[in-house]
Write an enzyme that holds these catalytic residues in place. Sequence first.
Site, PDB file in Angstrom:
ATOM      1  N   LYS A 113      -7.384  23.835 132.164  1.00  0.00           N
ATOM      2  CA  LYS A 113      -7.847  25.130 132.670  1.00  0.00           C
ATOM      3  C   LYS A 113      -6.750  26.187 132.597  1.00  0.00           C
ATOM      4  CE  LYS A 113     -12.034  24.013 133.788  1.00  0.00           C
ATOM      5  NZ  LYS A 113     -13.167  24.463 133.019  1.00  0.00           N
ATOM      6  N   LYS A 196     -14.836  16.675 123.535  1.00  0.00           N
ATOM      7  CA  LYS A 196     -16.128  16.265 124.108  1.00  0.00           C
ATOM      8  C   LYS A 196     -17.117  17.430 124.164  1.00  0.00           C
ATOM      9  CE  LYS A 196     -16.001  17.497 128.830  1.00  0.00           C
ATOM     10  NZ  LYS A 196     -16.842  17.417 129.965  1.00  0.00           N
ATOM     11  N   LYS A 199     -20.369  22.184 128.485  1.00  0.00           N
ATOM     12  CA  LYS A 199     -21.139  23.411 128.698  1.00  0.00           C
ATOM     13  C   LYS A 199     -20.312  24.641 128.353  1.00  0.00           C
ATOM     14  CE  LYS A 199     -23.267  21.664 132.845  1.00  0.00           C
ATOM     15  NZ  LYS A 199     -22.045  21.466 133.661  1.00  0.00           N
TER      16      LYS A 199
HETATM   17  P1  ADP Z   1     -19.408  20.148 131.502  1.00  0.00           P
HETATM   18  O1  ADP Z   1     -18.029  19.600 131.201  1.00  0.00           O
HETATM   19  O2  ADP Z   1     -20.259  20.167 130.319  1.00  0.00           O
HETATM   20  O3  ADP Z   1     -19.381  21.465 132.212  1.00  0.00           O
HETATM   21  P2  ADP Z   1     -19.747  18.852 134.054  1.00  0.00           P
HETATM   22  O4  ADP Z   1     -18.287  19.097 134.238  1.00  0.00           O
HETATM   23  O5  ADP Z   1     -20.671  19.554 134.965  1.00  0.00           O
HETATM   24  O6  ADP Z   1     -20.082  19.151 132.513  1.00  0.00           O
HETATM   25  O7  ADP Z   1     -20.029  17.290 134.089  1.00  0.00           O
HETATM   26  C1  ADP Z   1     -21.070  16.654 134.786  1.00  0.00           C
HETATM   27  C2  ADP Z   1     -21.104  15.196 134.441  1.00  0.00           C
HETATM   28  O8  ADP Z   1     -21.334  15.020 133.045  1.00  0.00           O
HETATM   29  C3  ADP Z   1     -19.783  14.450 134.723  1.00  0.00           C
HETATM   30  O9  ADP Z   1     -20.096  13.148 135.189  1.00  0.00           O
HETATM   31  C4  ADP Z   1     -19.127  14.363 133.382  1.00  0.00           C
HETATM   32  O10 ADP Z   1     -18.268  13.242 133.251  1.00  0.00           O
HETATM   33  C5  ADP Z   1     -20.318  14.208 132.467  1.00  0.00           C
HETATM   34  N1  ADP Z   1     -20.014  14.716 131.131  1.00  0.00           N
HETATM   35  C6  ADP Z   1     -19.795  16.006 130.784  1.00  0.00           C
HETATM   36  N2  ADP Z   1     -19.559  16.115 129.465  1.00  0.00           N
HETATM   37  C7  ADP Z   1     -19.622  14.840 128.969  1.00  0.00           C
HETATM   38  C8  ADP Z   1     -19.485  14.278 127.657  1.00  0.00           C
HETATM   39  N3  ADP Z   1     -19.274  15.041 126.594  1.00  0.00           N
HETATM   40  N4  ADP Z   1     -19.614  12.942 127.523  1.00  0.00           N
HETATM   41  C9  ADP Z   1     -19.864  12.153 128.592  1.00  0.00           C
HETATM   42  N5  ADP Z   1     -20.023  12.616 129.839  1.00  0.00           N
HETATM   43  C10 ADP Z   1     -19.904  13.940 130.037  1.00  0.00           C
END
Ligand code: ADP
Length: 333
Positions: A113, A196, A199
């Site tokens: 971040k 990965k 969002k």
């Molecule tokens: P993002 O990173 O897309 O904003 P979040 O931080 O809200 O998503 O993550 C919510 C859940 O989804 C967490 O348990 C996170 O580990 C899982 N998650 C997010 N991106 C991935 C990914 N690319 N592969 C596997 N799990 C993911």
Amino acid sequence: MAKEITVSGVRPTGRQHLGNYFGAVINFVKMQEHFNGYFFVADYHSLTTHPKAADLAANVKQIVVEYLACGVDPNKCTLYLQSAVPQIPELYLVFNMFAYLGELERSATFKEKVRDQPDNVNAGLLTYPVLMAVDILVHKAAKVPVGKDQQQHLEMTRDFAKRFNHTYGVDYFPEPEAFSYETSLVSIPSLDGVGKMSKSKGENTCIYLADDADSLRKKMMKAKTADSPTAPNSPKPIEIQNLFDLMQLVSSAETNAFFHEKWNDTTIRYGDFKKQLGEDMGTYLAPIREKIEKLSANDKLLNEIINDGGSKARQNATQTLKDVREIIGIKSY
Ligand code: ADP
Ligand code: TRP
């Protein structure tokens, strides 16, 4: 015997993608059958990037709708908003005393971040893992279904819990573990071949649960590939491996075998490969997308579910706070 407790949440920062689904939500749906499940929308967590109020409200609704569309069932688990449980910020205050600056600064997500938003390195970003630990500890959870990217946060959660227990000479908080029904924690790759799926990385790098068949096809056609194989049975470059990993999740065993064979005998055509993947993705996600559309129009039902879940979550959290106040010597008047 009492069921084991599980907690997990997703930040309302946009529509959910395949990473959220396979890393987290698919496990919520299975776990609600066997665990005492608390699944929530981490709305306080999303404030680190200062979203507009209207966007935050819309995203919160979107996550609730998507949870339900994926099969999270409020009759089998507790579905709520983090902000509906004021005991969470209270316990967060207490746990901030058990988190040290050095370890918070060393957290991989904090460093990321700092790199991504150098003009907004607020204290909320620094103490993000403390708030997450409290989400989990407030319900005294044992298992936390999350993707691989959250593993370090779970380690920190265990450290904070241990320190609290040790400081007060109690065995009050359990040491929760990251959980997946897969043999290891899942990480779904981004369509641009870098890191990965997330969002925050933008439209064309994510497969959203709410994407329609047409955009899925287009996105898959744009997904990054590499040079074609020149020798039989070559190792796969990362971009190609990523696409095979996605195919593994949504296509039939025959389709997977067919394209592996094509890769191995060097006759694979990326156009055909991605077209098939786009179509299979559409078929896989269609039932979820339809439910998302239906549920989005039913605010009354959504409000009822969230109200009900909020009061159940508060009830449990109230007991924890009562215990914690007693343990730390603060009276409840
Ligand atoms: P993002 O990173 O897309 O904003 P979040 O931080 O809200 O998503 O993550 C919510 C859940 O989804 C967490 O348990 C996170 O580990 C899982 N998650 C997010 N991106 C991935 C990914 N690319 N592969 C596997 N799990 C993911
Ligand atoms: N930090 C998680 C993420 O970014 C979201 C989250 C917040 C969470 N609190 C949690 C996940 C508690 C599991 C348990 O993905």
